[in-house]
Design a protein around this motif. Structure first.
Motif, PDB file in Angstrom:
ATOM      1  N   GLU A 726     -70.150 -27.049  10.156  1.00  0.00           N
ATOM      2  CA  GLU A 726     -70.776 -28.363  10.129  1.00  0.00           C
ATOM      3  C   GLU A 726     -69.682 -29.422  10.035  1.00  0.00           C
ATOM      4  OE1 GLU A 726     -73.871 -29.546  10.439  1.00  0.00           O
ATOM      5  OE2 GLU A 726     -74.441 -27.493  11.014  1.00  0.00           O
ATOM      6  N   THR A 728     -68.863 -31.872   8.411  1.00  0.00           N
ATOM      7  CA  THR A 728     -68.941 -32.679   7.194  1.00  0.00           C
ATOM      8  C   THR A 728     -67.554 -33.169   6.805  1.00  0.00           C
ATOM      9  OG1 THR A 728     -68.650 -30.750   5.776  1.00  0.00           O
ATOM     10  CG2 THR A 728     -70.910 -31.320   6.398  1.00  0.00           C
ATOM     11  N   ARG A 790     -68.886 -35.475  14.578  1.00  0.00           N
ATOM     12  CA  ARG A 790     -69.235 -36.417  13.502  1.00  0.00           C
ATOM     13  C   ARG A 790     -69.625 -37.761  14.091  1.00  0.00           C
ATOM     14  NH1 ARG A 790     -70.885 -39.523  10.617  1.00  0.00           N
ATOM     15  NH2 ARG A 790     -70.367 -40.017   8.436  1.00  0.00           N
ATOM     16  N   ASP A 848     -67.702 -41.719   5.293  1.00  0.00           N
ATOM     17  CA  ASP A 848     -68.791 -41.627   4.335  1.00  0.00           C
ATOM     18  C   ASP A 848     -69.061 -42.944   3.626  1.00  0.00           C
ATOM     19  OD1 ASP A 848     -69.205 -38.982   4.882  1.00  0.00           O
ATOM     20  OD2 ASP A 848     -67.854 -38.271   3.308  1.00  0.00           O
TER      21      ASP A 848
END
Length: 850
Positions: A726, A728, A790, A848
């Motif tokens: 993933e 992340t 992303r 983020d």
């Protein structure tokens, strides 16, 4: 039949394969262009052109970012057209370059028309990269969910392309390869077009055009300042042998007026012999001495040059000739009765020519029982055999520089055989009375002799300090220059170098002088260094040899006033002051004072022929003028010019899309840092590894191919594996930190590990390289697809721009890496790679927070 072809295309998964074979063609085309430009110009210009041309990848990202919606909606119709244009532009590149005249690097700073021709050259070579990059980036954008797989085909294809071009260069002339490689993007166009596509007829036309260029290839025009150009202007000159290979274009030229007179003494009686000459990529490689190299008086022709000195001072029975080239020094050693001669030469086509096809061209000296030929790079052979017990009475290195002085064209070439560490190994291979002999062409302003002497001074300081005989001199100061070596203040004028106390421990200069001697002729200087001091009798022999040939002693322990320029007048007498300061004065102060960089060359910065520093450009420009400076150190100036060109162009390509898609979104800042770090870091890492592997494997051509193949394929495997992860922030930070840690560890320990294993068989070393390089490359390959995935979740419009940023910074990194390596060494470049990936990992946190 058509249905079968359609089924075949569907079975082949056309999009991934089209990416792979186009990537293969583009990387191979890049290496071919370097080869062609090295033939017509010099490798430093090839370096500049290819760097600018590869900005076509960045331009592709910019165009796609500006018109992404149109390209997305028309991708199926546009993609085969782009592949077609890539193939056609690749095939026609050779024909298009000379349309408005031939570009010449040496005229760039003199003739303004050359600037126009240079820009046109950039444009022509940029087109295949632009169209190839546009097609690949478009697929990345439209197939972003499968980016891991497509990026794998991109990297794996590039890796295979590096191997492909090396294999092709052995069997196909470089002039035919652009057309041959163009079949790959044309095949990609066929793979991705539909059965009803109107492009089909154009693809067929492209194939026919490519076939035509194979039958009528364009041969690159050679600069009039290349060595071979002058040779071919001689009456009756002809090329009697020619072979293309990954080592370059080897040509042998015969001319009735082509005579061998390598800075011969004016006491030489008779006509210089007519000899054939070997050129590699248009540069002088060596003279073929033919059936004997004797003279009417029975001496070897090199005995009438400064290179004959060592044979007249001490008995010489065992000789090591490094970079033997066409065997002139081997022939010289045989003439003087050497019973064992080891010759080291890495150019395989030349070795094969002189041992298999035409050994008679050098009197079959490589077939003599006394001679053993080692086909390896000098430094790799020295390191691999360092643990053997073989010692030599004489180690001979090739002549440094060129007749008339260097113009700096060799500034960005690595010379690991002339580094301080290389001389350390040679020193340990000398017999008790052994000597190292190096001859340098005289240059002005003086550079090469000073750098060589500075390297030997450091060598003697450290080696003699370990000798118990000189323990009392460990704290000796630099001291005063003896009166007999001084030059009157009126003669030296106000520029005489002052001698000050050294900042480091140095041996007593009187001891240093006992271990180095040198003589000079009108054109060359030969230096000898030995672990054993030269005796009074040997100094007498030197004077006798020099006076008999009208040469002057340059370095001698008991040198008398007026000896240095009795036969050969030196207009700028500061030359002697510079020599004496390096020998007996404070080197540290001299290095700061002297406008050129003549510090000892370490393995970390192996550019012996680079005498420039970025921080002294203004001083040098003031001393010599802006018009003259490029012709004193052309290679370095080209790197600086390339840096400014690429940085400015890259900034334009990166900033331009922001006016269309907006620049207020602060997420773009983090996107830039992330993909810029990846582009910079990977290229910094790759360039350093190529240099280390050249030293390790001993074959520059194969080392580069192996490193590119391992890094790109391993990165592709990492990209493929990243599809399971993933995208992340935690994953990207962890991967980035692993990469940074591995780069730091490699920077600290890799060279020691390579040194320990350098003596292993070649096949085991290749496997070892795959093992140690594959791991960091695997993780590096994850960063790009993870970043794009992303962006798919946060801001899909930035994907083309991110690809452009990565491409632009990757190309910029090639020039930045070279400039940092020239100034600070490869250790710093590797550190920059770690910092770049650290920047990418840090920028992840910005995603983020937005």
């Amino acid at each position: 039949m058509m249905n079968n072809m359609s089924q075949l295309k569907n079975h082949l998964q056309p999009l991934p394969i089209s990416v792979g074979i186009t990537s293969m063609a583009v990387i191979a085309f890049q290496l071919v262009i370097v080869q062609l430009l090295s033939i017509s110009q010099w490798h430093h210009f090839a370096y500049m052109v290819i760097s600018m041309a590869m900005l076509g990848f960045g331009a592709a990202g910019t165009v796609l970012a500006l018109f992404r919606q149109w390209f997305r909606e028309n991708s199926e119709r546009v993609l085969p057209v782009i592949y077609l244009l890539c193939g056609v532009s690749m095939a026609l590149s050779g024909r298009m370059i000379g349309v408005f005249g031939d570009f010449d690097t040496f005229l760039l700073f003199f003739d303004r028309m050359q600037i126009v021709l240079m820009v046109f050259t950039y444009l022509i070579y940029c087109l295949p990269f632009f169209f190839g990059g546009l097609a690949i980036t478009l697929i990345f954008y439209t197939e972003i969910t499968g980016i891991g797989r497509y990026y794998f085909f991109n990297l794996a294809g590039s890796g295979l392309g590096a191997v492909l071009v090396v294999a092709l260069l052995w069997i196909v002339p470089a002039t035919l390869l652009p057309a041959l490689l163009s079949f790959l993007p044309l095949t990609a166009a066929w793979l991705v077009m539909s059965q009803t596509s109107p492009v089909r007829s154009y693809v067929l036309a492209g194939v026919l055009l490519t076939i035509a260029t194979l039958f009528f290839p364009a041969r690159p025009g050679v600069s009039e300042y290349k060595d071979i150009y002058a040779a071919l202007q001689l009456p009756g000159a002809e090329i009697i042998h020619e072979q293309s290979s990954p080592y370059g274009l080897m040509q042998v030229v015969h001319a009735p007026a082509q005579r061998f007179a390598p800075s011969l003494s004016l006491q030489y009686r008779g006509d210089p012999p007519v000899r054939n000459v070997v050129f590699n990529n248009g540069d002088y490689f060596g003279t073929l001495l033919g059936h004997g190299a004797g003279t009417p008086a029975g001496n070897h022709i090199l005995d009438y040059t400064t290179r004959g000195l060592p044979y007249f001072l001490r008995p010489v029975e065992e000789v090591l000739v490094l970079n033997a080239r066409t065997g002139n020094d081997v022939s010289h050693a045989l003439h003087h009765g050497a019973r064992r001669i080891a010759a080291v030469e890495s150019n395989r086509p030349v070795n094969n020519l002189l041992t298999t096809r035409h050994p008679e061209w050098i009197d079959s000296i490589y077939h003599r029982d006394e001679v053993s030929l080692h086909r390896s790079a000098v430094r790799s052979w020295l390191t691999a055999t360092a643990r053997t017990d073989d010692t030599y009475d004489l180690i001979v290195l090739p002549v440094i520089g060129t007749f008339g002085g260097s113009s700096g064209i060799d500034a960005i070439s690595e010379h690991y055989e002339l580094t301080y560490q290389a001389f350390e190994i040679m020193w340990d291979r000398l017999d008790e009375n052994g000597m190292i002999s190096v001859t340098a062409w005289a240059d002005y302003p003086v550079r090469a002799p000073l750098k060589l002497l500075a390297t030997w001074r450091k060598l003697l300081d450290e080696k003699l300090a370990q000798d118990e005989r000189y323990a009392h001199s460990l704290n000796g100061s630099a001291g005063e220059i003896p009166p007999e070596m001084e030059i009157d203040a009126e003669e030296a004028e106000e520029d005489t170098v002052s001698v000050s106390e050294p900042e480091v421990i140095e041996m007593d200069p009187e001891i240093i002088r006992d271990h180095i001697v040198a003589i000079r002729s009108w054109g060359t200087i030969t230096f000898l260094v030995s672990p054993t001091p030269f005796t009074e009798d040997e100094r007498r022999k030197l004077r006798s040899y020099a006076s008999g040939l009208s040469f002057d002693p340059l370095l001698l322990a008991d040198l008398e006033r007026g000896e240095r320029d009795y036969y050969g007048f030196v207009e700028d007498r500061r030359f002697f002051n510079y020599i004496d300061t390096v020998m007996a004065g404070s080197r540290v102060d001299f290095f700061d004072y002297y406008p050129f960089d003549v510090r000892p060359t370490p393995d970390n910065r192996p550019f012996f022929a680079n005498y420039m520093s970025f921080w002294k450009l203004r001083e040098l420009s003031h001393l010599f003028g802006r018009e003259k400076l490029p012709y004193i150190e052309l290679g370095y100036v080209v790197v600086v010019v390339a840096l400014f060109q690429i940085v400015i162009t890259a900034l334009v390509l990166i900033i331009l899309p922001l006016f269309r898609v907006g620049h207020k979104n602060t997420l773009r800042r983090w996107t830039f840092f992330y993909f810029a770090g990846i582009g910079l870091g990977f290229m910094f890492f790759e360039i350093v590894l190529i240099q280390k592997m050249i030293l390790y494997l001993g074959e520059p051509v194969y080392a580069m191919a192996i490193v590119l193949t391992v890094l790109l394929i391993s990165s592709g495997m990492g990209s493929f594996y990243s599809s399971r992860l993933e995208p992340t922030s935690k994953v990207k930070v962890v991967v980035g930190c692993i990469i940074v840690l591995m780069i730091v560890l490699y920077n600290a320990f890799l060279m020691s590990l390579l040194t320990l294993t350098i003596g292993l068989p070649a096949i085991i070393k290749v496997v070892f390289v795959f093992a140690i390089l594959g791991l960091p490359a695997f993780f590096m390959g994850m960063m790009f697809p993870l970043g794009l995935r992303r962006l798919l979740k946060s801001n899909e419009t930035q994907i083309p721009w991110a690809c452009g940023v990565d491409s632009c910074l990757s190309v910029s990194a090639t020039v930045l890496a070279m400039l940092f390596a020239l100034e600070y060494g490869y250790v710093v470049v590797m550190g920059l790679a770690a910092l770049s990936y650290g920047m990418s990992a840090f920028s992840v946190m910005g995603f983020d927070t937005e």
